[in-house]
Design a protein around this motif. Structure first.
Motif, PDB file in Angstrom:
ATOM      1  N   GLU A   8      19.392 -37.080  -5.935  1.00  0.00           N
ATOM      2  CA  GLU A   8      18.565 -36.252  -6.789  1.00  0.00           C
ATOM      3  C   GLU A   8      18.667 -36.735  -8.235  1.00  0.00           C
ATOM      4  O   GLU A   8      19.735 -37.140  -8.706  1.00  0.00           O
ATOM      5  CB  GLU A   8      19.004 -34.793  -6.697  1.00  0.00           C
ATOM      6  N   TYR A   9      17.546 -36.701  -8.916  1.00  0.00           N
ATOM      7  CA  TYR A   9      17.529 -37.103 -10.315  1.00  0.00           C
ATOM      8  C   TYR A   9      17.251 -35.891 -11.183  1.00  0.00           C
ATOM      9  O   TYR A   9      16.705 -34.886 -10.729  1.00  0.00           O
ATOM     10  CB  TYR A   9      16.482 -38.185 -10.565  1.00  0.00           C
ATOM     11  N   ALA A  53      16.061 -30.059 -14.847  1.00  0.00           N
ATOM     12  CA  ALA A  53      16.115 -29.606 -13.453  1.00  0.00           C
ATOM     13  C   ALA A  53      16.684 -30.726 -12.603  1.00  0.00           C
ATOM     14  O   ALA A  53      16.341 -31.896 -12.769  1.00  0.00           O
ATOM     15  CB  ALA A  53      14.734 -29.206 -12.948  1.00  0.00           C
ATOM     16  N   LYS A  54      17.535 -30.349 -11.684  1.00  0.00           N
ATOM     17  CA  LYS A  54      18.108 -31.274 -10.710  1.00  0.00           C
ATOM     18  C   LYS A  54      18.085 -30.559  -9.366  1.00  0.00           C
ATOM     19  O   LYS A  54      18.870 -29.645  -9.136  1.00  0.00           O
ATOM     20  CB  LYS A  54      19.518 -31.676 -11.110  1.00  0.00           C
ATOM     21  N   GLY A  55      17.173 -30.995  -8.507  1.00  0.00           N
ATOM     22  CA  GLY A  55      16.986 -30.276  -7.254  1.00  0.00           C
ATOM     23  C   GLY A  55      16.326 -28.940  -7.528  1.00  0.00           C
ATOM     24  O   GLY A  55      15.342 -28.831  -8.261  1.00  0.00           O
ATOM     25  N   SER A  56      16.886 -27.893  -6.984  1.00  0.00           N
ATOM     26  CA  SER A  56      16.341 -26.551  -7.186  1.00  0.00           C
ATOM     27  C   SER A  56      16.971 -25.812  -8.345  1.00  0.00           C
ATOM     28  O   SER A  56      16.540 -24.698  -8.678  1.00  0.00           O
ATOM     29  CB  SER A  56      16.534 -25.722  -5.911  1.00  0.00           C
ATOM     30  N   THR A  57      17.964 -26.393  -8.994  1.00  0.00           N
ATOM     31  CA  THR A  57      18.677 -25.725 -10.091  1.00  0.00           C
ATOM     32  C   THR A  57      18.161 -26.214 -11.431  1.00  0.00           C
ATOM     33  O   THR A  57      17.982 -27.419 -11.636  1.00  0.00           O
ATOM     34  CB  THR A  57      20.187 -25.991  -9.995  1.00  0.00           C
ATOM     35  N   ALA A  58      17.904 -25.273 -12.328  1.00  0.00           N
ATOM     36  CA  ALA A  58      17.527 -25.587 -13.699  1.00  0.00           C
ATOM     37  C   ALA A  58      18.746 -25.412 -14.603  1.00  0.00           C
ATOM     38  O   ALA A  58      19.640 -24.598 -14.319  1.00  0.00           O
ATOM     39  CB  ALA A  58      16.391 -24.692 -14.167  1.00  0.00           C
ATOM     40  N   VAL A 132       9.970 -24.491  -6.567  1.00  0.00           N
ATOM     41  CA  VAL A 132      11.070 -24.367  -5.603  1.00  0.00           C
ATOM     42  C   VAL A 132      10.648 -23.508  -4.420  1.00  0.00           C
ATOM     43  O   VAL A 132      10.918 -23.843  -3.254  1.00  0.00           O
ATOM     44  CB  VAL A 132      12.325 -23.790  -6.298  1.00  0.00           C
ATOM     45  N   ARG A 133       9.971 -22.403  -4.693  1.00  0.00           N
ATOM     46  CA  ARG A 133       9.519 -21.542  -3.596  1.00  0.00           C
ATOM     47  C   ARG A 133       8.484 -22.254  -2.722  1.00  0.00           C
ATOM     48  O   ARG A 133       8.498 -22.097  -1.490  1.00  0.00           O
ATOM     49  CB  ARG A 133       8.942 -20.235  -4.169  1.00  0.00           C
TER      50      ARG A 133
END
Length: 261
Positions: A8-9, A53-58, A132-133
């Motif tokens: 993930e970037y 943001a990295k993946g689903s986390t901000a 994300v949703r």
């Protein structure tokens, strides 16, 4: 194929060059935060804000304007949620929960001088978690398709199908029964003989008659190059006409096969 956690970037969602940080007073009750209680004229820190943001986390990052050194960071896994909360008396101030990576957490107040910056901050978080949703819904649908019953288009044991070959041959014969028109000179197609004619008697059709030449109308352009007779003198015109008419009438009476008009 979805990327793993190690692949993930980190992407940048929003950058705001001016943000103010405030210490929060103890909450007197469970009611919402109010920015009017923060001593807004005495911010504890000011700098730059970045949302990544990295993946689903901000991640809300507070950084030094000049060096870019990280001052504090707030991971956001859900929005709206406990990590980011707006105040009840203004749209320019928020309460965020920062973490140091060692399990320690604290709540601080952040504010924007420009109301447009506060709007962009809010929209950036909303758009990220909307994405994300959507990704979660697509992954769920793909999993349901994999786990659902497979569509079997094969023949069951003893199952047969019927093909009506007779109708197919009849249609093919009907389309191929039309005889092609014979090609004439120059590749032009000729019309078929009229109905009732003898097609199999072996008789050859009568040749087409040469079109009659109209008086004064040449058949070919080569006739125009022939030498033309000179005009007769004016005094002899009526004499020649009388002689010609007399001879032609005698010849017409002698030949019974001709019809005189």
């Amino acid at each position: 194929m979805a990327a793993g956690p190690e692949e993930e970037y980190e992407s940048v969602l929003c950058v705001k060059p001016a943000v103010l940080v405030y210490r929060l007073p103890p909450r007197a009750s469970n009611r919402g935060y109010r920015a009017a209680e923060w001593q807004l004229d005495q911010p504890a820190w000011s700098g730059r804000l970045r949302i990544t943001a990295k993946g689903s986390t901000a991640f809300i990052k507070l950084e030094d304007k000049a060096s870019g050194e990280l001052f504090a960071q707030a991971p956001v896994e859900q929005f709206p949620g406990i990590a980011v909360e707006g105040v009840t008396d203004s749209s320019r101030y928020f309460v965020i929960r920062i973490e140091d990576g060692n399990g320690r957490r604290a709540f601080i107040g952040v504010g924007f001088v420009d109301r447009g910056d506060a709007f962009d901050f809010n929209v950036a978080l909303q758009d990220h978690f909307k994405w994300v949703r959507q990704q979660s819904e697509l992954a769920r649908q793909a999993q349901d398709l994999e786990q659902g019953p497979k569509l079997d288009l094969g023949f069951k044991e003893g199952q047969t199908i019927k093909l009506n070959i007779a109708n197919m041959k009849k249609k093919e014969g009907g389309t191929g029964s039309t005889r092609p028109r014979p090609a004439g000179l120059g590749g032009l197609s000729l019309l078929p003989p009229p109905p009732g004619g003898k097609s199999g008697s072996g008789e050859r059709p009568a040749p087409l008659s040469t079109p009659a030449q109209l008086p004064g109308t040449p058949i070919t352009d080569s006739l125009l190059s022939w030498p033309q007779p000179t005009a007769a003198p004016a005094a002899d015109v009526w004499g020649d006409f009388a002689k010609a008419s007399g001879s032609s009438s005698n010849q017409a009476q002698g030949n019974t096969g001709w019809v005189q008009f």
